[in-house]
Design a protein around this motif. Structure first.
Motif, short mmCIF file in Angstrom:
data_model
loop_
_atom_site.label_atom_id
_atom_site.label_comp_id
_atom_site.label_asym_id
_atom_site.label_seq_id
_atom_site.Cartn_x
_atom_site.Cartn_y
_atom_site.Cartn_z
N GLU A 43 0.93 -1.13 0.01
CA GLU A 43 -0.03 -0.10 -0.22
C GLU A 43 0.68 1.35 -0.06
N ARG A 44 2.01 1.33 0.88
CA ARG A 44 3.05 2.35 0.84
C ARG A 44 3.48 2.53 -0.46
N ILE A 45 3.95 1.72 -1.18
CA ILE A 45 4.72 1.68 -2.66
C ILE A 45 3.72 2.27 -3.61
N THR A 46 2.33 1.58 -3.74
CA THR A 46 1.30 2.11 -4.68
C THR A 46 0.82 3.54 -4.10
N ALA A 47 0.94 3.96 -2.84
CA ALA A 47 0.51 5.18 -2.49
C ALA A 47 1.70 6.42 -2.99
N ALA A 48 2.73 5.77 -3.14
CA ALA A 48 3.93 6.52 -3.70
C ALA A 48 3.87 6.99 -5.08
N GLY A 49 3.18 6.15 -5.73
CA GLY A 49 3.03 6.27 -7.29
C GLY A 49 3.49 5.24 -8.11
N TYR A 50 3.87 4.33 -7.44
CA TYR A 50 4.46 3.02 -8.34
C TYR A 50 3.25 1.87 -8.55
N THR A 51 3.37 1.51 -9.78
CA THR A 51 2.76 0.05 -10.12
C THR A 51 3.56 -1.02 -9.89
N GLU A 63 11.29 -6.80 -2.31
CA GLU A 63 11.53 -6.16 -3.48
C GLU A 63 10.44 -5.97 -4.58
N ILE A 64 10.30 -5.26 -5.35
CA ILE A 64 9.32 -5.04 -6.35
C ILE A 64 9.97 -4.83 -7.70
N TYR A 65 9.24 -5.11 -8.75
CA TYR A 65 9.57 -5.24 -10.09
C TYR A 65 8.34 -4.34 -10.55
N GLY A 66 8.30 -3.11 -11.03
CA GLY A 66 7.06 -2.45 -11.58
C GLY A 66 7.48 -1.22 -12.50
N ARG A 67 6.69 -0.22 -12.20
CA ARG A 67 6.74 1.05 -12.88
C ARG A 67 6.55 2.25 -12.08
N ASP A 68 7.54 3.42 -12.21
CA ASP A 68 7.09 4.59 -11.50
C ASP A 68 5.99 5.33 -12.19
N LYS A 69 6.06 6.53 -11.69
CA LYS A 69 5.04 7.57 -12.21
C LYS A 69 5.02 7.92 -13.61
N ALA A 70 6.39 7.94 -14.07
CA ALA A 70 6.32 8.30 -15.34
C ALA A 70 6.46 6.98 -16.44
N ARG A 71 5.89 5.73 -15.74
CA ARG A 71 5.78 4.48 -16.48
C ARG A 71 7.05 3.95 -16.82
N ASP A 82 11.19 -0.44 7.80
CA ASP A 82 10.76 0.95 7.80
C ASP A 82 10.34 1.51 6.51
N GLY A 83 10.45 0.55 5.46
CA GLY A 83 10.01 1.08 4.23
C GLY A 83 11.02 1.94 3.39
N ARG A 84 12.01 2.17 3.77
CA ARG A 84 12.77 3.08 3.16
C ARG A 84 13.74 2.28 2.07
N VAL A 85 13.92 2.99 0.92
CA VAL A 85 14.59 2.42 -0.23
C VAL A 85 16.15 2.08 -0.25
N VAL A 86 16.56 0.64 -0.11
CA VAL A 86 17.88 0.56 -0.10
C VAL A 86 18.58 0.38 -1.30
N LYS A 87 18.08 0.25 -2.57
CA LYS A 87 18.58 -0.06 -3.78
C LYS A 87 17.67 0.11 -4.84
N GLN A 88 18.00 0.71 -5.89
CA GLN A 88 16.97 0.91 -7.09
C GLN A 88 17.63 0.87 -8.50
N ARG A 89 17.03 0.24 -9.26
CA ARG A 89 17.45 0.09 -10.66
C ARG A 89 16.08 0.49 -11.40
N GLY A 90 16.40 1.23 -12.65
CA GLY A 90 15.17 1.30 -13.61
C GLY A 90 15.71 1.83 -14.82
N ASP A 91 14.87 1.98 -15.90
CA ASP A 91 15.28 2.53 -17.11
C ASP A 91 15.36 4.01 -16.96
N GLU A 92 16.72 4.25 -17.67
CA GLU A 92 16.95 5.68 -17.55
C GLU A 92 16.75 6.63 -18.57
#
Length: 92
Positions: A43-51, A63-71, A82-92
């Motif tokens: 719920e926290r992750i989706t509330a932050a705009g992620y799919t 760990e999630i695989y998904g999409r950010d607000k910009a898809r 605590d829900g903090r991001v430890v590591k993130q990778r994504g399309d640049e």
């Protein structure tokens, strides 16, 4: 015989190096009883705009695989306490 020894050495090296190459980050040392419930974290992750396409427990992380607000595609490791991001990778 020399070729066989070389091939064996390469195979042994690959087995020893492979787990380190695919290991995720260490997110917490806390016991599972102190982790946020999976549904609350989702719920926290989706509330932050992620799919979320895939949500899983990976070692000591959520760990999630998904999409950010910009898809853009993302892979994110979260500290489950605590829900903090430890590591993130994504399309640049």
């Amino acid at each position: 015989m020399k070729a066989l020894r070389s091939a064996l050495a390469v195979a042994v090296a690959a087995v020893l190096v492979a787990p380190a190459a695919f290991a995720g980050p260490k997110c917490t040392d806390a016991p599972r009883s102190q982790w946020l419930p999976e549904h609350a974290m989702q719920e926290r992750i989706t509330a932050a705009g992620y799919t979320i396409d895939k949500f899983k427990v990976s070692g000591s992380c959520y760990e999630i695989y998904g999409r950010d607000k910009a898809r853009r595609r993302v892979e994110i490791y979260y500290d489950p306490t605590d829900g903090r991001v430890v590591k993130q990778r994504g399309d640049e």
